[in-house]
Design a protein around this motif. Sequence first.
Motif, PDB file in Angstrom:
ATOM      1  N   ALA A  24     -64.665 -11.076  48.338  1.00 34.24           N
ATOM      2  CA  ALA A  24     -64.270 -11.069  49.744  1.00 34.24           C
ATOM      3  C   ALA A  24     -63.618 -12.395  50.128  1.00 34.24           C
ATOM      4  O   ALA A  24     -62.599 -12.422  50.844  1.00 34.24           O
ATOM      5  N   ASP A  25     -64.203 -13.489  49.633  1.00 34.62           N
ATOM      6  CA  ASP A  25     -63.618 -14.795  49.912  1.00 34.62           C
ATOM      7  C   ASP A  25     -62.218 -14.914  49.300  1.00 34.62           C
ATOM      8  O   ASP A  25     -61.303 -15.495  49.910  1.00 34.62           O
ATOM      9  N   ALA A  26     -62.062 -14.362  48.071  1.00 34.83           N
ATOM     10  CA  ALA A  26     -60.759 -14.417  47.402  1.00 34.83           C
ATOM     11  C   ALA A  26     -59.719 -13.604  48.169  1.00 34.83           C
ATOM     12  O   ALA A  26     -58.560 -14.026  48.330  1.00 34.83           O
ATOM     13  N   ALA A  28     -59.790 -12.877  51.368  1.00 40.07           N
ATOM     14  CA  ALA A  28     -59.497 -13.588  52.612  1.00 40.07           C
ATOM     15  C   ALA A  28     -58.572 -14.778  52.353  1.00 40.07           C
ATOM     16  O   ALA A  28     -57.645 -15.037  53.134  1.00 40.07           O
ATOM     17  N   ALA A  29     -58.841 -15.491  51.247  1.00 40.07           N
ATOM     18  CA  ALA A  29     -57.979 -16.636  50.915  1.00 40.07           C
ATOM     19  C   ALA A  29     -56.561 -16.177  50.591  1.00 40.07           C
ATOM     20  O   ALA A  29     -55.573 -16.813  50.992  1.00 40.07           O
ATOM     21  N   LEU A  30     -56.454 -15.057  49.856  1.00 38.09           N
ATOM     22  CA  LEU A  30     -55.139 -14.520  49.522  1.00 38.09           C
ATOM     23  C   LEU A  30     -54.391 -14.087  50.778  1.00 38.09           C
ATOM     24  O   LEU A  30     -53.181 -14.335  50.916  1.00 38.09           O
ATOM     25  N   LYS A  31     -55.122 -13.463  51.699  1.00 41.37           N
ATOM     26  CA  LYS A  31     -54.503 -13.042  52.956  1.00 41.37           C
ATOM     27  C   LYS A  31     -54.019 -14.247  53.748  1.00 41.37           C
ATOM     28  O   LYS A  31     -52.900 -14.228  54.305  1.00 41.37           O
ATOM     29  N   ARG A  32     -54.871 -15.309  53.812  1.00 45.82           N
ATOM     30  CA  ARG A  32     -54.457 -16.517  54.520  1.00 45.82           C
ATOM     31  C   ARG A  32     -53.241 -17.146  53.855  1.00 45.82           C
ATOM     32  O   ARG A  32     -52.318 -17.623  54.533  1.00 45.82           O
ATOM     33  N   HIS A  33     -53.258 -17.115  52.516  1.00 44.51           N
ATOM     34  CA  HIS A  33     -52.120 -17.677  51.777  1.00 44.51           C
ATOM     35  C   HIS A  33     -50.842 -16.905  52.080  1.00 44.51           C
ATOM     36  O   HIS A  33     -49.775 -17.516  52.274  1.00 44.51           O
ATOM     37  N   ARG A  34     -50.944 -15.583  52.108  1.00 46.15           N
ATOM     38  CA  ARG A  34     -49.762 -14.774  52.400  1.00 46.15           C
ATOM     39  C   ARG A  34     -49.260 -15.022  53.815  1.00 46.15           C
ATOM     40  O   ARG A  34     -48.046 -15.100  54.044  1.00 46.15           O
ATOM     41  N   VAL A  35     -50.190 -15.132  54.749  1.00 50.72           N
ATOM     42  CA  VAL A  35     -49.797 -15.410  56.140  1.00 50.72           C
ATOM     43  C   VAL A  35     -49.124 -16.771  56.230  1.00 50.72           C
ATOM     44  O   VAL A  35     -48.066 -16.923  56.870  1.00 50.72           O
TER      45      VAL A  35
END
Length: 331
Positions: A24-26, A28-35
């Motif tokens: 889940a953390d990964a 979320a981090a990937l989503k933040r990175h994409r944003v």
Amino acid sequence: MRATLKAVRASEESTQASNIRHQADARAALKRHRVEDRKWREEQYGERYQAAASQLGHSSAAVRLAGVYAMSRLADEWSNQRQACIDVLCAYARTSFEHSQIDERQVRRAIAEEVFRRLQTSEPSWAGQRIDLSGAYIEDLQFPHRVLRNLRMDGAWFEGFNVLSRAQVVGAVSFRGAHFSGSFRLLTSANDDSFISFADCEIAGKRFHVGVSRVGPRDSRDKVLLNLNNLMVTSGAVFFSLRGHFTHRAVWGSRAAIRGRSKMMFNLSKGSAAENSIILRDLAVEAQADILCNDPLRGAAISLGDMNWVTPGKLTDLDFQGYDPDPMTDL
């Protein structure tokens, strides 16, 4: 033994829960990175847009030319704002200037070439975008296999040798009020929804040729394909050739004029015409001008009101100098 198994199960459950948390953390981090990456890209695109726009407003023609290419490349990459980039290029092309300015003509020519180069089916494609080059200066534009859709060139000024062969007209294409000098050639396919307007145009060049090949069966609707209202021919040879299945009033024009020693010619391939496929009303022809028609229906396909016109055999005596012997070869 039972305590050992319980401990193992507890450890497995703890590990599984930990893995779920890590996943889940990964995510979320990937989503933040994409944003963040998307935001960074948008910021970069915005900076490039401002830089290219500044170049287009520069006093140096060389810098403005670089701005044309920079804005074109940006439009290819920035799909969300592709139309905005195209609008900037077209707005620049629509501004007036002295045609004697050679450096500025190169800038205008580059805009037209960059736009038409991308009117294609393969990516990057601008064929689905709105293209408004009304009043633009067009010189020596030569591109085959273009898709012409949502294209306006009203009041454009065509110089030199302009050729659009093997084109495909989708929807409406307007040249209303354009001025043609030099040579112009449009060879295109068309369907039931195609419409090409040369209303209010002035043709003052050497040769002007529009060839249309209609795709599909004959449409029962009474629909205008070519609009020639108020067309004025002051010099040169003007040739309209049709191939395929055309309906009544496929070519329509009223108050057209042929002046000087100019010629207007219509050629319909055998089996393509219906009764009154070409209708011209209130046609004004000066004494030295000629109208030549190849009517496969012996006078029924082409209606020129009270005008007299020569026999189809005269078409074989025309000298097109540089055009193919068969004007529809490129379709």
